[in-house]
Design a protein around this motif. Sequence first.
Motif, mmCIF file in Angstrom:
data_model
loop_
_atom_site.group_PDB
_atom_site.id
_atom_site.type_symbol
_atom_site.label_atom_id
_atom_site.label_comp_id
_atom_site.label_asym_id
_atom_site.label_seq_id
_atom_site.Cartn_x
_atom_site.Cartn_y
_atom_site.Cartn_z
ATOM 1 N N THR A 83 -7.218 -78.778 6.570
ATOM 2 C CA THR A 83 -7.450 -77.612 6.803
ATOM 3 C C THR A 83 -8.448 -76.413 7.462
ATOM 4 O O THR A 83 -8.567 -75.661 7.510
ATOM 5 N N GLU A 84 -9.181 -77.146 7.933
ATOM 6 C CA GLU A 84 -11.093 -76.404 8.710
ATOM 7 C C GLU A 84 -11.065 -77.270 9.812
ATOM 8 O O GLU A 84 -10.562 -78.494 10.403
ATOM 9 N N GLN A 85 -11.638 -76.322 10.761
ATOM 10 C CA GLN A 85 -11.594 -76.437 11.974
ATOM 11 C C GLN A 85 -13.288 -77.525 11.947
ATOM 12 O O GLN A 85 -14.347 -77.144 11.446
ATOM 13 N N PHE A 86 -12.976 -78.986 12.269
ATOM 14 C CA PHE A 86 -14.326 -80.006 12.023
ATOM 15 C C PHE A 86 -15.083 -79.885 13.887
ATOM 16 O O PHE A 86 -15.660 -80.711 13.284
ATOM 17 N N ILE A 87 -14.475 -79.549 14.765
ATOM 18 C CA ILE A 87 -15.401 -79.222 15.850
ATOM 19 C C ILE A 87 -16.635 -77.639 15.754
ATOM 20 O O ILE A 87 -15.454 -77.004 15.652
ATOM 21 N N PRO A 88 -17.706 -77.612 16.339
ATOM 22 C CA PRO A 88 -18.356 -77.199 16.096
ATOM 23 C C PRO A 88 -17.633 -76.372 17.214
ATOM 24 O O PRO A 88 -17.173 -76.143 18.352
ATOM 25 N N TYR A 89 -18.027 -74.405 17.430
ATOM 26 C CA TYR A 89 -17.479 -73.937 18.410
ATOM 27 C C TYR A 89 -18.128 -74.091 19.873
ATOM 28 O O TYR A 89 -17.732 -73.903 20.411
ATOM 29 N N TRP A 90 -19.525 -74.259 19.368
ATOM 30 C CA TRP A 90 -20.322 -74.401 20.947
ATOM 31 C C TRP A 90 -20.106 -75.705 21.624
ATOM 32 O O TRP A 90 -20.180 -75.436 22.810
ATOM 33 N N ILE A 91 -19.536 -76.656 21.217
ATOM 34 C CA ILE A 91 -19.111 -77.699 22.197
ATOM 35 C C ILE A 91 -18.077 -77.503 22.791
ATOM 36 O O ILE A 91 -18.416 -77.447 23.714
ATOM 37 N N PRO A 92 -17.132 -76.423 22.494
ATOM 38 C CA PRO A 92 -16.235 -76.462 23.855
ATOM 39 C C PRO A 92 -16.481 -74.805 24.642
ATOM 40 O O PRO A 92 -16.235 -75.135 25.869
ATOM 41 N N VAL A 93 -17.061 -74.281 23.328
ATOM 42 C CA VAL A 93 -17.712 -72.957 24.883
ATOM 43 C C VAL A 93 -18.518 -73.881 25.739
ATOM 44 O O VAL A 93 -18.068 -73.380 26.707
ATOM 45 N N SER A 94 -19.829 -73.708 25.351
ATOM 46 C CA SER A 94 -20.430 -75.095 25.919
ATOM 47 C C SER A 94 -19.233 -75.546 27.261
ATOM 48 O O SER A 94 -20.058 -75.235 28.474
ATOM 49 N N MET A 95 -19.051 -76.427 26.643
ATOM 50 C CA MET A 95 -17.972 -77.952 28.433
ATOM 51 C C MET A 95 -17.149 -76.505 28.607
ATOM 52 O O MET A 95 -17.092 -77.598 30.026
ATOM 53 N N VAL A 96 -16.709 -75.435 28.461
ATOM 54 C CA VAL A 96 -15.843 -75.131 29.246
ATOM 55 C C VAL A 96 -16.178 -74.557 30.388
ATOM 56 O O VAL A 96 -16.297 -74.352 31.125
ATOM 57 N N TRP A 97 -17.415 -73.931 30.283
ATOM 58 C CA TRP A 97 -18.158 -73.810 31.530
ATOM 59 C C TRP A 97 -18.696 -74.334 32.313
ATOM 60 O O TRP A 97 -19.237 -74.202 33.656
ATOM 61 N N VAL A 98 -19.019 -76.090 31.787
ATOM 62 C CA VAL A 98 -19.709 -76.664 32.318
ATOM 63 C C VAL A 98 -18.375 -76.721 33.439
ATOM 64 O O VAL A 98 -18.363 -77.807 35.081
ATOM 65 N N CYS A 99 -16.826 -76.599 32.526
ATOM 66 C CA CYS A 99 -16.267 -77.478 33.812
ATOM 67 C C CYS A 99 -16.048 -76.286 34.664
ATOM 68 O O CYS A 99 -15.375 -77.175 35.801
ATOM 69 N N ILE A 100 -15.854 -75.047 34.255
ATOM 70 C CA ILE A 100 -16.334 -73.986 35.399
ATOM 71 C C ILE A 100 -16.980 -74.230 36.828
ATOM 72 O O ILE A 100 -16.307 -73.919 38.098
ATOM 73 N N GLY A 101 -18.010 -74.224 36.255
ATOM 74 C CA GLY A 101 -18.844 -74.408 37.160
ATOM 75 C C GLY A 101 -18.400 -76.014 38.439
ATOM 76 O O GLY A 101 -18.774 -75.279 39.730
ATOM 77 N N PHE A 102 -18.321 -77.104 37.620
ATOM 78 C CA PHE A 102 -17.502 -78.379 38.413
ATOM 79 C C PHE A 102 -17.084 -77.813 39.431
ATOM 80 O O PHE A 102 -17.131 -78.264 40.689
ATOM 81 N N MET A 103 -15.388 -77.339 39.221
ATOM 82 C CA MET A 103 -14.448 -76.962 39.698
ATOM 83 C C MET A 103 -14.824 -75.967 40.945
ATOM 84 O O MET A 103 -14.211 -76.444 42.049
ATOM 85 N N TRP A 104 -15.773 -74.762 40.639
ATOM 86 C CA TRP A 104 -16.233 -74.134 41.337
ATOM 87 C C TRP A 104 -17.093 -74.426 42.607
ATOM 88 O O TRP A 104 -17.152 -74.162 44.215
ATOM 89 N N LEU A 105 -17.890 -75.764 42.891
ATOM 90 C CA LEU A 105 -18.519 -75.580 43.233
ATOM 91 C C LEU A 105 -18.022 -76.854 44.047
ATOM 92 O O LEU A 105 -18.140 -77.349 45.274
ATOM 93 N N GLU A 106 -16.799 -77.766 43.547
ATOM 94 C CA GLU A 106 -15.855 -77.983 44.360
ATOM 95 C C GLU A 106 -15.142 -77.904 45.585
ATOM 96 O O GLU A 106 -14.897 -77.899 46.584
ATOM 97 N N ALA A 107 -14.799 -76.366 44.528
ATOM 98 C CA ALA A 107 -13.874 -75.415 45.542
ATOM 99 C C ALA A 107 -14.669 -74.713 46.554
ATOM 100 O O ALA A 107 -13.718 -74.430 48.006
ATOM 101 N N THR A 108 -15.363 -74.018 46.286
ATOM 102 C CA THR A 108 -16.295 -73.725 47.749
ATOM 103 C C THR A 108 -17.216 -74.312 48.252
ATOM 104 O O THR A 108 -17.356 -73.240 49.671
#
Length: 253
Positions: free
Chosen positions: A172-197
């Motif tokens: 019934t409750e969110q058990f993953i702290p919000y900062w975990i996906p927020v941080s990781m999504v920007w890591v993912c964006i950075g990795f893919m941007w470096l790869e593509a560009t």
Amino acid sequence: MLDFMKQLWFRDPNESALYINEVAMRMRAGILLFIPLYMGFTLLDVVYSSSWVVDGNTAVDTYDTDWDGNILYTVEAVKRTYEYSVQTALLLYGLFEMLAGMFVFSARFSPTIILCTYLARNIPPVWKPLVPKRFAWSIGVTLMTICLVFFNPETFASWINNLWGSQLLSETEQFIPYWIPVSMVWVCIGFMWLEATFGYCVGCKVHALLVWMGIIKEECYDCNNIDWDEIARKHKAKQALKESNASDSMKQH
């Protein structure tokens, strides 16, 4: 067409050590970059925006003020609800793309691999070993899986509790702290941007570091992939240039 579907972005699908065309791979990274960008905007909206929706048309003056002299109004406000079916579908598709690119057989079912191989058909290929890319994509699979759990905590908790046979996680409750996906999504964006560009694969560099440390046992594909004909061609060109310079020098004297 059959040869195209068989070959795709592989140099030779029958090689023991597979190599893929980095040109097509970078195109694919640019296309798939849309997924973490969309997740990033979703998380920003969920985490940092107000969870209440206020209807300004229902605002009514109470003819009263607070201690700071601000006029008070009564309004109708409802609690925002979030539905993540689109985000879940995109993440599942991203997982499929990451996993499909790891093997010759599954690569034939990837729309982005087929499209990018076709777009790169007239560009000189740049061959890179697949194994480090597999490691990098496995990092992407991990990040996407955590985002999937964040968007669907009830479903995941129900699976774990049924498997474990006890109430291990709250359903019934969110058990993953919000900062975990927020941080990781920007890591993912950075990795893919470096790869593509820039063609800079962070996951590949991490893989190389782990191989150097001896944590991962892997043969040196670059050592086994020396193009002796190209080396001989460059040596002949260099020798011819030296002879030409020597001949010009003798003529001047």
